[in-house]
Scaffold this motif. Structure first.
Motif, PDB file in Angstrom:
ATOM      1  N   SER A  32       0.746  -1.287  -0.273  1.00 39.72           N
ATOM      2  CA  SER A  32       0.065  -0.093  -0.102  1.00 39.72           C
ATOM      3  C   SER A  32       0.797   1.320   0.177  1.00 39.72           C
ATOM      4  O   SER A  32       0.578   2.200  -0.721  1.00 39.72           O
ATOM      5  N   LEU A  33       1.791   1.362   0.744  1.00 38.35           N
ATOM      6  CA  LEU A  33       2.913   2.374   0.919  1.00 38.35           C
ATOM      7  C   LEU A  33       3.434   2.575  -0.547  1.00 38.35           C
ATOM      8  O   LEU A  33       3.719   3.655  -0.952  1.00 38.35           O
ATOM      9  N   LEU A  34       3.876   1.522  -1.278  1.00 39.54           N
ATOM     10  CA  LEU A  34       4.535   1.486  -2.545  1.00 39.54           C
ATOM     11  C   LEU A  34       3.587   2.117  -3.371  1.00 39.54           C
ATOM     12  O   LEU A  34       3.907   3.162  -4.506  1.00 39.54           O
ATOM     13  N   LYS A  35       2.332   1.664  -3.427  1.00 37.80           N
ATOM     14  CA  LYS A  35       1.104   2.348  -4.409  1.00 37.80           C
ATOM     15  C   LYS A  35       1.148   3.594  -4.205  1.00 37.80           C
ATOM     16  O   LYS A  35       1.031   4.303  -5.164  1.00 37.80           O
ATOM     17  N   ALA A  36       1.101   3.982  -3.066  1.00 32.96           N
ATOM     18  CA  ALA A  36       0.890   5.496  -2.613  1.00 32.96           C
ATOM     19  C   ALA A  36       2.028   6.254  -3.221  1.00 32.96           C
ATOM     20  O   ALA A  36       1.636   7.643  -3.516  1.00 32.96           O
ATOM     21  N   LYS A  37       3.210   5.915  -3.362  1.00 33.79           N
ATOM     22  CA  LYS A  37       4.255   6.607  -4.143  1.00 33.79           C
ATOM     23  C   LYS A  37       4.330   6.332  -5.582  1.00 33.79           C
ATOM     24  O   LYS A  37       5.037   6.594  -6.532  1.00 33.79           O
ATOM     25  N   ASN A  38       2.994   5.972  -6.182  1.00 28.33           N
ATOM     26  CA  ASN A  38       2.687   5.714  -7.571  1.00 28.33           C
ATOM     27  C   ASN A  38       3.479   4.669  -8.165  1.00 28.33           C
ATOM     28  O   ASN A  38       3.849   4.928  -9.497  1.00 28.33           O
ATOM     29  N   ILE A  39       4.205   3.762  -7.486  1.00 24.54           N
ATOM     30  CA  ILE A  39       4.810   2.549  -8.206  1.00 24.54           C
ATOM     31  C   ILE A  39       3.782   1.627  -8.615  1.00 24.54           C
ATOM     32  O   ILE A  39       2.885   1.015  -7.644  1.00 24.54           O
ATOM     33  N   GLY A  40       3.813   1.269  -9.815  1.00 22.96           N
ATOM     34  CA  GLY A  40       2.893   0.285 -10.312  1.00 22.96           C
ATOM     35  C   GLY A  40       2.995  -1.068  -9.994  1.00 22.96           C
ATOM     36  O   GLY A  40       3.554  -1.891 -10.634  1.00 22.96           O
ATOM     37  N   ILE A  41       2.354  -1.191  -8.708  1.00 25.97           N
ATOM     38  CA  ILE A  41       2.388  -2.934  -8.271  1.00 25.97           C
ATOM     39  C   ILE A  41       0.725  -3.039  -8.511  1.00 25.97           C
ATOM     40  O   ILE A  41      -0.033  -2.406  -7.998  1.00 25.97           O
ATOM     41  N   MET A  42       0.529  -4.271  -9.242  1.00 23.43           N
ATOM     42  CA  MET A  42      -0.862  -4.906  -9.225  1.00 23.43           C
ATOM     43  C   MET A  42      -1.039  -5.996  -8.388  1.00 23.43           C
ATOM     44  O   MET A  42      -0.170  -6.741  -8.487  1.00 23.43           O
ATOM     45  N   SER A  43      -2.284  -6.090  -7.763  1.00 24.68           N
ATOM     46  CA  SER A  43      -2.543  -7.224  -6.979  1.00 24.68           C
ATOM     47  C   SER A  43      -3.415  -7.935  -7.619  1.00 24.68           C
ATOM     48  O   SER A  43      -4.574  -7.521  -8.317  1.00 24.68           O
TER      49      SER A  43
ATOM     50  N   VAL B  53      -7.933 -11.987 -19.575  1.00 30.12           N
ATOM     51  CA  VAL B  53      -8.933 -11.566 -18.761  1.00 30.12           C
ATOM     52  C   VAL B  53      -8.401 -10.635 -17.733  1.00 30.12           C
ATOM     53  O   VAL B  53      -7.567 -11.330 -16.834  1.00 30.12           O
ATOM     54  N   LYS B  54      -8.287  -9.368 -18.013  1.00 28.54           N
ATOM     55  CA  LYS B  54      -7.505  -8.323 -17.164  1.00 28.54           C
ATOM     56  C   LYS B  54      -8.131  -8.355 -15.750  1.00 28.54           C
ATOM     57  O   LYS B  54      -7.511  -8.510 -14.520  1.00 28.54           O
ATOM     58  N   ASP B  55      -9.554  -7.992 -15.833  1.00 25.37           N
ATOM     59  CA  ASP B  55     -10.341  -7.850 -14.733  1.00 25.37           C
ATOM     60  C   ASP B  55     -12.028  -8.517 -14.563  1.00 25.37           C
ATOM     61  O   ASP B  55     -12.263  -8.707 -15.729  1.00 25.37           O
ATOM     62  N   VAL B  56     -12.414  -8.228 -13.527  1.00 30.40           N
ATOM     63  CA  VAL B  56     -13.833  -8.453 -13.281  1.00 30.40           C
ATOM     64  C   VAL B  56     -14.486  -7.257 -12.589  1.00 30.40           C
ATOM     65  O   VAL B  56     -13.880  -6.859 -11.706  1.00 30.40           O
ATOM     66  N   LYS B  57     -15.443  -6.812 -13.058  1.00 31.08           N
ATOM     67  CA  LYS B  57     -16.008  -5.560 -12.375  1.00 31.08           C
ATOM     68  C   LYS B  57     -17.701  -5.653 -12.244  1.00 31.08           C
ATOM     69  O   LYS B  57     -18.428  -6.388 -13.199  1.00 31.08           O
ATOM     70  N   VAL B  58     -18.111  -5.436 -11.137  1.00 31.94           N
ATOM     71  CA  VAL B  58     -19.494  -5.478 -10.932  1.00 31.94           C
ATOM     72  C   VAL B  58     -20.067  -4.113 -10.229  1.00 31.94           C
ATOM     73  O   VAL B  58     -19.395  -3.389  -9.802  1.00 31.94           O
TER      74      VAL B  58
ATOM     75  N   ASP C  47     -19.136   0.754  -8.260  1.00 38.57           N
ATOM     76  CA  ASP C  47     -18.129  -0.150  -9.074  1.00 38.57           C
ATOM     77  C   ASP C  47     -17.157  -0.872  -8.102  1.00 38.57           C
ATOM     78  O   ASP C  47     -16.370  -0.285  -7.486  1.00 38.57           O
ATOM     79  N   LEU C  48     -17.103  -2.257  -8.166  1.00 36.69           N
ATOM     80  CA  LEU C  48     -16.313  -2.786  -7.549  1.00 36.69           C
ATOM     81  C   LEU C  48     -15.257  -3.767  -8.661  1.00 36.69           C
ATOM     82  O   LEU C  48     -15.962  -4.505  -9.442  1.00 36.69           O
ATOM     83  N   THR C  49     -13.988  -3.595  -8.780  1.00 37.32           N
ATOM     84  CA  THR C  49     -13.277  -4.262  -9.598  1.00 37.32           C
ATOM     85  C   THR C  49     -12.195  -5.124  -8.894  1.00 37.32           C
ATOM     86  O   THR C  49     -11.577  -4.622  -7.880  1.00 37.32           O
ATOM     87  N   SER C  50     -11.818  -6.310  -9.549  1.00 37.99           N
ATOM     88  CA  SER C  50     -10.644  -7.209  -9.018  1.00 37.99           C
ATOM     89  C   SER C  50      -9.985  -7.566 -10.171  1.00 37.99           C
ATOM     90  O   SER C  50     -10.432  -7.886 -11.214  1.00 37.99           O
ATOM     91  N   SER C  51      -8.671  -7.444 -10.118  1.00 37.04           N
ATOM     92  CA  SER C  51      -7.602  -7.828 -11.105  1.00 37.04           C
ATOM     93  C   SER C  51      -7.718  -9.461 -11.130  1.00 37.04           C
ATOM     94  O   SER C  51      -7.612  -9.989  -9.997  1.00 37.04           O
ATOM     95  N   ILE C  52      -7.766 -10.073 -12.328  1.00 40.83           N
ATOM     96  CA  ILE C  52      -7.717 -11.471 -12.391  1.00 40.83           C
ATOM     97  C   ILE C  52      -6.521 -11.843 -13.134  1.00 40.83           C
ATOM     98  O   ILE C  52      -5.852 -12.576 -12.562  1.00 40.83           O
ATOM     99  N   MET C  53      -6.092 -11.202 -14.245  1.00 43.11           N
ATOM    100  CA  MET C  53      -4.927 -11.412 -15.027  1.00 43.11           C
ATOM    101  C   MET C  53      -4.690 -12.941 -15.391  1.00 43.11           C
ATOM    102  O   MET C  53      -3.847 -13.460 -14.850  1.00 43.11           O
ATOM    103  N   VAL C  54      -5.764 -13.752 -16.162  1.00 44.56           N
ATOM    104  CA  VAL C  54      -5.451 -15.098 -16.527  1.00 44.56           C
ATOM    105  C   VAL C  54      -5.346 -14.970 -17.976  1.00 44.56           C
ATOM    106  O   VAL C  54      -6.145 -14.305 -18.596  1.00 44.56           O
TER     107      VAL C  54
END
Length: 178
Positions: free
Chosen positions: A47-58, A102-107, A114-121
């Protein structure tokens, strides 16, 4: 021999180094074990790294470093789907079997928005791993919040690949017409 314990900023630098060196997603648990801290410490560090705009994807497979936007495939499209949870594997297999990610799923939730979750399959192995984790953790699919209605962001090497997937999903009854 006792493992070295990394502290604060030094640990976050080490996390970045690990993500840069490895081509596969790294789970919070694996990073925690390697750095001799709890998984929660890793989550906070990410979270701290993401706050520094470092591109980490979960992702569902773990954390990955996205150094630049060009890491993604050149063509993308958002599609609207509908199906019960037991057809998730079939839907994802159709997509990845066409060489599409499939990058993500959103509902759209009526309270949370809007709730989005990364899938990346991108292949059957990744789909099976994603589904194994859902089952193993007894987690629900996001689409269960919306009675099966959901969006996927698809990424591919060509527009034709996405067109072929859309046609196949439509023929299998997965696409929701708007």
């Amino acid at each position: 021999m006792e493992k070295r314990k990394y502290l604060g900023e030094e640990r976050r630098i080490k996390i970045l180094s690990i993500l840069q060196e490895r081509n596969s997603p790294q789970t919070g648990s694996a990073l925690a074990e390697e750095l001799n801290v709890s998984r929660q410490v890793i989550v906070q560090d990410i979270s701290l790294l993401k706050a520094k705009n470092i591109g980490i994807m979960s992702t569902s497979q773990g954390y990955v470093l996205s150094t630049v936007e060009s890491d993604s495939l050149p063509f993308s499209r958002i599609i609207k789907c509908y199906h019960p949870p037991e057809r998730t594997e079939e839907e994802l297999f159709i997509i990845v079997d066409h060489g599409v990610t499939v990058k993500d799923v959103k509902v759209h939730h009526p309270v949370y928005g809007d709730l989005t979750s990364s899938i990346m399959v991108s292949n059957r192995k990744e789909v099976k791993e994603f589904l194994r984790k859902i089952k193993e953790t007894n987690a629900s699919f996001l689409s269960e919040l919306t009675e099966g209605v959901h969006l996927h962001t698809l990424e591919a090497k060509s527009e034709e690949d996405i067109d072929d997937v859309v046609k196949a999903l439509d023929e299998a009854g997965f696409l929701l017409k708007t």
